[in-house]
Design an enzyme around this catalytic site. Structure first.
Site, short mmCIF file in Angstrom:
data_model
loop_
_atom_site.label_atom_id
_atom_site.label_comp_id
_atom_site.label_asym_id
_atom_site.label_seq_id
_atom_site.Cartn_x
_atom_site.Cartn_y
_atom_site.Cartn_z
N HIS A 1 0.81 -1.21 0.00
CA HIS A 1 0.00 0.00 0.00
C HIS A 1 0.85 1.26 0.00
O HIS A 1 0.36 2.34 -0.34
CB HIS A 1 -0.97 -0.03 1.19
CG HIS A 1 -2.01 -1.10 1.04
ND1 HIS A 1 -3.01 -1.30 1.95
CD2 HIS A 1 -2.21 -2.02 0.07
CE1 HIS A 1 -3.77 -2.31 1.54
NE2 HIS A 1 -3.30 -2.77 0.41
N HIS B 1 -1.15 -12.94 -1.30
CA HIS B 1 -2.50 -13.48 -1.10
C HIS B 1 -2.48 -14.98 -0.82
O HIS B 1 -3.39 -15.52 -0.23
CB HIS B 1 -3.37 -13.18 -2.32
CG HIS B 1 -3.66 -11.71 -2.50
ND1 HIS B 1 -4.11 -11.17 -3.67
CD2 HIS B 1 -3.53 -10.67 -1.63
CE1 HIS B 1 -4.28 -9.86 -3.53
NE2 HIS B 1 -3.92 -9.54 -2.30
C1 HEM Z 1 -6.32 -10.21 4.27
C2 HEM Z 1 -5.42 -9.65 3.56
C3 HEM Z 1 -5.62 -9.08 2.19
C4 HEM Z 1 -6.76 -8.75 1.54
C5 HEM Z 1 -8.19 -8.87 2.05
C6 HEM Z 1 -6.39 -8.23 0.25
C7 HEM Z 1 -7.28 -7.78 -0.69
C8 HEM Z 1 -6.94 -7.15 -1.86
C9 HEM Z 1 -7.87 -6.59 -2.80
C10 HEM Z 1 -9.38 -6.62 -2.68
C11 HEM Z 1 -7.16 -6.05 -3.79
C12 HEM Z 1 -7.70 -5.36 -5.04
C13 HEM Z 1 -8.05 -6.43 -6.04
C14 HEM Z 1 -8.38 -5.89 -7.38
O1 HEM Z 1 -9.52 -5.49 -7.57
O2 HEM Z 1 -7.52 -5.87 -8.26
C15 HEM Z 1 -5.78 -6.25 -3.48
C16 HEM Z 1 -4.74 -5.77 -4.24
C17 HEM Z 1 -3.42 -5.99 -3.94
N1 HEM Z 1 -2.91 -6.75 -2.92
FE1 HEM Z 1 -3.97 -7.56 -1.44
N2 HEM Z 1 -5.03 -8.25 0.13
C18 HEM Z 1 -4.52 -8.77 1.29
C19 HEM Z 1 -3.20 -8.99 1.57
C20 HEM Z 1 -2.17 -8.72 0.71
C21 HEM Z 1 -0.80 -9.08 0.94
C22 HEM Z 1 -0.31 -9.86 2.14
C23 HEM Z 1 -0.09 -8.62 -0.12
C24 HEM Z 1 1.40 -8.70 -0.42
C25 HEM Z 1 2.32 -9.18 0.35
C26 HEM Z 1 -1.02 -7.96 -1.01
C27 HEM Z 1 -0.68 -7.34 -2.18
C28 HEM Z 1 -1.56 -6.71 -3.01
C29 HEM Z 1 -1.18 -5.90 -4.13
C30 HEM Z 1 0.24 -5.58 -4.59
C31 HEM Z 1 -2.34 -5.42 -4.70
C32 HEM Z 1 -2.46 -4.44 -5.86
C33 HEM Z 1 -2.62 -3.06 -5.28
C34 HEM Z 1 -2.87 -2.03 -6.34
O3 HEM Z 1 -1.98 -1.76 -7.11
O4 HEM Z 1 -3.99 -1.51 -6.41
N3 HEM Z 1 -2.26 -8.05 -0.48
N4 HEM Z 1 -5.66 -6.93 -2.32
#
Ligand code: HEM
Ligand SMILES: [Ca+2]
Length: 730
Positions: free
Chosen positions: A199, A448
């Protein structure tokens, strides 16, 4: 691994033929035996037509850039049609046109003028003095490989057979089942910190419906009345889960289009709404307005909620009272979600906890700096503190997080191992720190796969005291208002083992993502990841194999060493060709490299990205010689900081922690130590004491005892952690 540039992808068309020739011709493209000239006139004609269609009016509206971006896409499409351009001509030749020589120029934003200053701009501009927008908000995601769009311009990728790809939900439900293994080495702090820095680096731009100022809904709207950015995901009728509820559609809205550097023509670009630099933007926001909302303007501190002070506990994040129900499921009107520099803070408790730790650390340092330098005003204390917090994020990422994720070999290959001493002169203004789309839409979503189904709470004496389903915690951070819960989460994340990076994903994320309270189903994050990759033109896994120096698979058998047999068989049954596999899906499913959590393709994309975030960041904390540079003594002080120090100081009653919080405690290689142990030194802010306007760099006599504990040398001094072979699919 050649980086994408027209030289590599444009071999067919000699470079010199692509330059502007004469006052009229903007670009010459070889055609058959002759050549075709794209005139400035024909560009203006196409642009005028497109701007009528998109009703482009110059303005300072938030959406102006998106509108201009759409207009430029349409211009590219019209030019491609008129001049019968082929794929590589659209990808590589169109962007060579200098639009500043055409009528488009007056619509394009003017670049900022920059000079080196001590502190970063909130929006990341002027980090690179020659390219003020590199790494800044609104910068386009960059392409390691040319984007793969069905129409070469913007339509999502299709199969190499010309058919549609299998629906993302089918791949999710067959390949990314909830049958995962534990990682053998890392704690839940690894994904927690990973998401936090995600983030910091990335936030794709949502398309908003101007009438509601929210993402449009797509599923329950008839296709002819849908918002043009709607691209919902089909659920097969026999889906093992959603069929129980009669659901056939998952919401999905394409990201907004962004402007390319210098307003260039060519395929669709999407853009980042936060600064890609690791600059702690999740604490402070990415514009002045947000930062000002978060600041008290007294003593350099940030707003905080003192609700728990009467229990002798530290402050919480401030309550979010504007739009209190946005992404927040409030049980009643008198309880609020939290406010922070990043709007996603309330998504679940791992994030809220780490945001709280960083807020408290900011206020702790600010209070100390105010004592050390009583002549500093609020602004100076605030910015110096922010500068230190950004340095922490960088140091912990490269010293504790990446070594576990990538392992020593990948770190070494990409120049990610930190210097032990000295100031660095390795900043390279030619390196573009914009995030690659393959990183944000695929590779860094490896996290994820690492997430557990239950989030555990542990006591500060390291006993398990309870667990909650992940899906109960989405957008419901209200636990934190109870005294002691912050500690129970901190201790939980240090002690709970994470999942391995593998094809498995917890159903909390694939069936219950953001489920409404008491609802039996939610969204599917695995589907979103793949659909997002296709939305952003991210090429297939096979294309990235070639980019990363592996053999491009021509037959399914060529992938035998890269996946388990079972996964490979599923891929062969699911996709029409090895050229079709979605990058995110295969990236998490790849056999990890020795000593690494990820396989060669994700390792390469992450290696490349973190390299650019180190050497392409002028404000990088190890850099010497700039107005923003720390002194050598200060950098050496930051080099000793560990995440566990922050947890000790900013938990409420944390008294012991393992040295590396992202690694499971182990009496030999990662022992629990008391917070007061010299193995976890605290930043000595005496080194920031300034007399007569100059930082006193000779103040090292104030340094705390530097007893070199067993780990004082940083991660490299714990070789057993690096060399511990990770079992392949135990
Ligand atoms: C419970 C934990 C988490 C939830 C609920 C979550 C949920 C989400 C959601 C809903 C998105 C947007 C999906 C889309 O519409 O494209 C997202 C994007 C992303 N997530 Fe997660 N995530 C979690 C944990 C993580 C972790 C642990 C990582 C990496 C170590 C991660 C890395 C990312 C990245 C890089 C994006 C793209 C962000 C962007 O450029 O907008 N997330 N995640
Ligand atoms: Ca940032």
């Amino acid at each position: 691994q050649p980086p994408f540039s027209h030289k590599h992808n444009f071999g067919r068309l000699p470079q010199q033929q692509l330059q502007q020739v004469g006052p009229k011709c903007a670009l010459v493209v070889p055609k058959g035996h002759g050549e075709s000239c794209i005139t400035i006139e024909s560009i203006n004609r196409a642009f005028n037509k497109a701007s009528k269609e998109f009703r482009l009016v110059e303005s300072r509206d938030e959406t102006y850039n998106e509108q201009l971006a759409e207009t430029l896409l349409e211009t590219s499409r019209l030019l491609a049609l008129e001049h019968k351009l082929e794929t590589d001509e659209i990808q590589a030749a169109l962007p060579l046109i200098d639009v500043y020589k055409t009528g488009i120029a007056r619509y394009c934003p003017k670049p900022a003028k920059c000079e080196p200053r001590r502190f970063r701009n909130y929006d990341g501009t002027c980090n690179n003095l020659d390219n003020p927008n590199w790494g800044a908000i609104s910068a386009p995601f960059r392409h390691l490989l040319p984007p793969d769009y069905a129409d070469d311009i913007s339509m999502p990728r299709i199969s190499v057979t010309g058919e549609q790809l299998p629906t993302a939900r089918y791949i999710s439900s067959t390949i990314h089942r909830d049958l995962g293994y534990h990682d053998h080495a890392v704690t839940v702090f690894l994904p927690a910190f990973g998401q936090l820095i995600d983030h910091d680096m990335a936030a794709g731009a949502e398309t908003k419906d101007p009438r509601t100022n929210a993402e449009p809904k797509c599923c329950d709207v008839s296709p002819d009345r849908r918002h043009p950015a709607c691209w919902p995901i089909d659920i097969p009728a026999n889906d093992p889960f959603y069929s129980l509820f009669g659901r056939r559609c998952l919401e999905f809205v394409r990201s907004a289009s962004g402007l390319k550097d210098k307003c260039k023509l060519g395929p669709r670009a999407t853009y980042n709404t936060v600064t890609s630099f690791l600059d702690a933007s999740f604490v402070y926001g990415t514009n002045k307005e947000t930062a000002h909302k978060l600041r008290t303007f007294r003593g350099g501190s940030l707003n905080a909620n003192p609700a728990l002070r009467n229990l002798g506990l530290k402050d919480l994040l401030p309550s979010r009272k504007e739009n209190p129900d946005q992404n927040c499921k409030r049980p009643s009107g008198d309880i609020y979600c939290f406010e922070a520099g990043d709007a996603r803070v309330n998504q679940q408790v791992m994030l809220v906890t780490l945001h709280t730790v960083f807020l408290r650390e900011h206020n702790r340092i600010a209070a100390q700096l105010a004592k050390v330098n009583p002549h500093w005003d609020d602004e100076r204390i605030f910015q110096e503190t922010r500068h230190i917090i950004a340095a922490y994020v960088q140091h912990i990422t490269y010293n504790e997080f990446l070594p576990m994720v990538l392992g020593k070999d990948i770190m070494a290959d990409y120049g990610l191992l930190l210097d032990r001493d000295g100031l660095s002169s390795a900043y390279n203004p030619k390196i573009n720190p914009n995030l690659p789309s393959s990183f944000h839409a695929a590779a860094f979503r490896f996290g994820h796969s690492v997430l557990p189904s239950q989030i555990e709470q542990w006591s500060v004496t390291h006993k398990h005291v309870g667990s909650r389903r992940l899906s109960e915690l989405f957008n419901r951070p209200f636990d934190m208002y109870q005294g002691g819960v912050t500690d129970r989460y901190i201790s939980g994340f240090m002690n709970q083992v994470a999942q391995a990076v593998d094809d498995a994903m917890t159903e909390e994320l694939t069936n219950h993502l953001f489920a409404e309270p008491l609802k039996s189903f939610g969204a599917d994050l695995a589907s979103l990841n793949m659909q997002r990759g296709r939305d952003h033109g991210v090429p297939s896994y096979n294309a990235f194999r070639a980019y990363c120096g592996l053999r491009r698979a021509r037959h399914w058998d060529d992938l035998a060493g890269s996946f388990t047999n079972e996964t490979l068989q599923k891929y062969a049954r699911t996709y029409a060709s090895p050229d079709d596999i979605d990058l995110w899906s295969a990236g998490i499913s790849e056999r990890p490299l020795p000593g690494s959590m990820v396989g060669p393709v994700f390792g390469c994309i992450m290696g490349e990205t973190f390299k650019s975030l180190r050497y392409g960041d002028r404000f990088w904390y190890e850099n010497g010689g700039w107005p923003n540079s720390f002194t050598l003594e200060q950098v050496n002080e930051i080099r000793r900081i560990k995440l566990s120090r922050l947890l000790c100081d900013n938990g409420d009653r944390i008294e012991t922690a393992q040295v590396y919080a992202m690694v499971l405690p182990d009496p030999q290689i990662n022992p629990r130590v008391p917070c007061k142990s010299s193995v976890l030194p605290r930043l000595n802010l005496e080194l920031w004491r300034e007399s007569k306007g100059k930082p006193n760099v000779k103040n090292s006599q104030f340094a705390p005892p530097t007893a070199p504990g067993p780990f004082a040398g940083g991660f490299n001094s714990v070789p057993t952690l690096f060399n511990n072979p990770r079992p392949f699919f135990p």
